[in-house]
Design an enzyme around this catalytic site. Sequence first.
Site, PDB file in Angstrom:
ATOM      1  N   ASP A 144      24.713 -30.211  53.582  1.00  0.00           N
ATOM      2  CA  ASP A 144      23.827 -31.124  52.860  1.00  0.00           C
ATOM      3  C   ASP A 144      22.779 -30.241  52.187  1.00  0.00           C
ATOM      4  O   ASP A 144      21.994 -29.573  52.864  1.00  0.00           O
ATOM      5  CB  ASP A 144      23.181 -32.081  53.869  1.00  0.00           C
ATOM      6  CG  ASP A 144      22.202 -33.039  53.204  1.00  0.00           C
ATOM      7  OD1 ASP A 144      21.741 -32.756  52.069  1.00  0.00           O
ATOM      8  OD2 ASP A 144      21.880 -34.064  53.826  1.00  0.00           O
ATOM      9  N   VAL A 145      22.772 -30.226  50.849  1.00  0.00           N
ATOM     10  CA  VAL A 145      21.878 -29.298  50.140  1.00  0.00           C
ATOM     11  C   VAL A 145      20.397 -29.630  50.337  1.00  0.00           C
ATOM     12  O   VAL A 145      19.539 -28.809  50.036  1.00  0.00           O
ATOM     13  CB  VAL A 145      22.195 -29.234  48.624  1.00  0.00           C
ATOM     14  CG1 VAL A 145      23.569 -28.657  48.368  1.00  0.00           C
ATOM     15  CG2 VAL A 145      22.025 -30.598  47.945  1.00  0.00           C
ATOM     16  N   ASN A 155      24.789 -27.767  41.734  1.00  0.00           N
ATOM     17  CA  ASN A 155      25.333 -28.893  40.961  1.00  0.00           C
ATOM     18  C   ASN A 155      25.140 -30.251  41.634  1.00  0.00           C
ATOM     19  O   ASN A 155      25.121 -31.273  40.959  1.00  0.00           O
ATOM     20  CB  ASN A 155      26.831 -28.626  40.716  1.00  0.00           C
ATOM     21  CG  ASN A 155      27.576 -29.874  40.297  1.00  0.00           C
ATOM     22  OD1 ASN A 155      27.440 -30.328  39.158  1.00  0.00           O
ATOM     23  ND2 ASN A 155      28.349 -30.461  41.220  1.00  0.00           N
ATOM     24  N   TYR A 189      15.793 -40.449  39.289  1.00  0.00           N
ATOM     25  CA  TYR A 189      16.762 -39.489  38.734  1.00  0.00           C
ATOM     26  C   TYR A 189      16.124 -38.675  37.606  1.00  0.00           C
ATOM     27  O   TYR A 189      16.203 -37.450  37.574  1.00  0.00           O
ATOM     28  CB  TYR A 189      17.992 -40.253  38.225  1.00  0.00           C
ATOM     29  CG  TYR A 189      19.112 -39.365  37.728  1.00  0.00           C
ATOM     30  CD1 TYR A 189      20.038 -38.826  38.622  1.00  0.00           C
ATOM     31  CD2 TYR A 189      19.248 -39.070  36.375  1.00  0.00           C
ATOM     32  CE1 TYR A 189      21.069 -38.018  38.159  1.00  0.00           C
ATOM     33  CE2 TYR A 189      20.273 -38.269  35.913  1.00  0.00           C
ATOM     34  CZ  TYR A 189      21.186 -37.744  36.817  1.00  0.00           C
ATOM     35  OH  TYR A 189      22.212 -36.940  36.363  1.00  0.00           O
ATOM     36  N   LYS A 208      15.377 -34.590  37.418  1.00  0.00           N
ATOM     37  CA  LYS A 208      15.954 -33.678  36.416  1.00  0.00           C
ATOM     38  C   LYS A 208      14.849 -33.028  35.581  1.00  0.00           C
ATOM     39  O   LYS A 208      14.958 -31.857  35.201  1.00  0.00           O
ATOM     40  CB  LYS A 208      16.951 -34.426  35.524  1.00  0.00           C
ATOM     41  CG  LYS A 208      18.179 -34.953  36.294  1.00  0.00           C
ATOM     42  CD  LYS A 208      18.958 -33.846  36.991  1.00  0.00           C
ATOM     43  CE  LYS A 208      20.254 -34.342  37.622  1.00  0.00           C
ATOM     44  NZ  LYS A 208      21.022 -33.299  38.310  1.00  0.00           N
TER      45      LYS A 208
HETATM   46  P1  NAD Z   1      29.810 -36.705  41.279  1.00  0.00           P
HETATM   47  O1  NAD Z   1      29.248 -37.859  42.013  1.00  0.00           O
HETATM   48  O2  NAD Z   1      31.278 -36.599  41.125  1.00  0.00           O
HETATM   49  O3  NAD Z   1      29.314 -35.332  41.898  1.00  0.00           O
HETATM   50  C1  NAD Z   1      28.152 -35.163  42.668  1.00  0.00           C
HETATM   51  C2  NAD Z   1      28.511 -34.290  43.836  1.00  0.00           C
HETATM   52  O4  NAD Z   1      27.333 -33.992  44.613  1.00  0.00           O
HETATM   53  C3  NAD Z   1      29.504 -34.975  44.779  1.00  0.00           C
HETATM   54  O5  NAD Z   1      30.586 -34.092  45.045  1.00  0.00           O
HETATM   55  C4  NAD Z   1      28.698 -35.233  46.026  1.00  0.00           C
HETATM   56  O6  NAD Z   1      29.447 -35.175  47.214  1.00  0.00           O
HETATM   57  C5  NAD Z   1      27.702 -34.085  45.978  1.00  0.00           C
HETATM   58  N1  NAD Z   1      26.525 -34.352  46.804  1.00  0.00           N
HETATM   59  C6  NAD Z   1      25.800 -35.513  46.855  1.00  0.00           C
HETATM   60  N2  NAD Z   1      24.824 -35.380  47.780  1.00  0.00           N
HETATM   61  C7  NAD Z   1      24.938 -34.134  48.310  1.00  0.00           C
HETATM   62  C8  NAD Z   1      24.234 -33.430  49.311  1.00  0.00           C
HETATM   63  N3  NAD Z   1      23.178 -33.969  49.948  1.00  0.00           N
HETATM   64  N4  NAD Z   1      24.637 -32.160  49.618  1.00  0.00           N
HETATM   65  C9  NAD Z   1      25.696 -31.595  48.981  1.00  0.00           C
HETATM   66  N5  NAD Z   1      26.398 -32.226  48.034  1.00  0.00           N
HETATM   67  C10 NAD Z   1      26.021 -33.484  47.704  1.00  0.00           C
HETATM   68  O7  NAD Z   1      29.088 -36.726  39.853  1.00  0.00           O
HETATM   69  P2  NAD Z   1      29.013 -35.592  38.722  1.00  0.00           P
HETATM   70  O8  NAD Z   1      28.895 -36.316  37.449  1.00  0.00           O
HETATM   71  O9  NAD Z   1      30.072 -34.572  38.890  1.00  0.00           O
HETATM   72  O10 NAD Z   1      27.578 -34.951  39.031  1.00  0.00           O
HETATM   73  C11 NAD Z   1      27.378 -33.567  39.213  1.00  0.00           C
HETATM   74  C12 NAD Z   1      25.996 -33.194  38.707  1.00  0.00           C
HETATM   75  O11 NAD Z   1      25.951 -33.381  37.289  1.00  0.00           O
HETATM   76  C13 NAD Z   1      24.854 -34.023  39.272  1.00  0.00           C
HETATM   77  O12 NAD Z   1      23.738 -33.182  39.519  1.00  0.00           O
HETATM   78  C14 NAD Z   1      24.542 -34.989  38.152  1.00  0.00           C
HETATM   79  O13 NAD Z   1      23.207 -35.435  38.190  1.00  0.00           O
HETATM   80  C15 NAD Z   1      24.798 -34.111  36.948  1.00  0.00           C
HETATM   81  N6  NAD Z   1      25.034 -34.844  35.699  1.00  0.00           N
HETATM   82  C16 NAD Z   1      26.167 -35.579  35.502  1.00  0.00           C
HETATM   83  C17 NAD Z   1      26.331 -36.236  34.300  1.00  0.00           C
HETATM   84  C18 NAD Z   1      27.560 -37.056  33.997  1.00  0.00           C
HETATM   85  O14 NAD Z   1      27.608 -37.657  32.922  1.00  0.00           O
HETATM   86  N7  NAD Z   1      28.557 -37.082  34.836  1.00  0.00           N
HETATM   87  C19 NAD Z   1      25.364 -36.172  33.311  1.00  0.00           C
HETATM   88  C20 NAD Z   1      24.234 -35.418  33.544  1.00  0.00           C
HETATM   89  C21 NAD Z   1      24.072 -34.755  34.742  1.00  0.00           C
END
Ligand code: NAD
Length: 265
Positions: A65-66, A92, A164, A168
Amino acid sequence: MECRLDGQVAIVTGASSGLGEAIALLFGKAGASVVVNYHGNRDSAEDVAERIRADNGRAIAIRADVGEEAAVSALFARTTEHFGAVDILVANSGIQQDASLSEMTLQQWQAVIDTNLTGQFLCMKEAIRQFRAQSQRSASRARGKILCMSSVHDVIPWAGHVNYAASKGGTAMLMKSVAQEVAAEGIRVNAIAPGAIRTAINAENTEGEAGQRLLQLIPYGRIGVTEDVARAALFLVSDMADYVVGTTLYVDGGMTLYPGFRNNG
Ligand code: NAD
């Protein structure tokens, strides 16, 4: 010169799905030994690691857990035990827990800040301590590289998602301040700010009618795919980007061009 990561060790947090998964897979292809960090979904993380190994790469899955300091320390300790060093961190992991401000519970606020911002802080801190502890490695010109996953919402306000957006916005200044602090040691810190990329985190907004509405916000005319972000990540941590320090790369199809102003606003 290609973007290669041969001989380097990369930790990708939240790599059991979405952007983290795509980044882990691409880094594996580029020659890195990859730690596929996960929180809840062990089977998916093991599957990502297995796909990297099946493609002649090196990978292991490690739970952490990060947002928990001891867990992050253990993640780095297990990585160095297994692969001997850490060269690259992709911080990430991220979550959303949406509510209007007046309805948002302290728990929702805290959960998002803990994972998205404190998680980045803890992982960056551990990475920098590790980069300093190990002697300069020959596989990269930099002593170490950190990539933070931000979002277009580090500059675009987002009603109904203030936890959120605040996380960010915080990531953007955390990244720049740390970059300024450690650049003289040969450590490069940068961020990627994705726009709308089709993953589990935003499935409701990217499919069907909602997806069509979303396209109005994307000048380039398509919703992103995870590989769009993975390729940008590979560039930023490779020596091709060796002079890129303290920058946020927007991978957003032009969303931050504020297309609502196209026709005189
Ligand atoms: P996702 O939900 O598939 O990935 C998020 C990952 O973070 C998951 O694998 C989850 O298990 C992990 N996670 C959550 N809580 C955690 C914790 N406490 N410890 C360790 N891991 C944890 O969604 P995604 O879109 O792949 O998101 C990845 C990153 O990209 C995030 O930071 C998100 O804010 C950012 N992001 C995504 C988008 C988009 O359009 N998908 C846009 C902007 C930013």
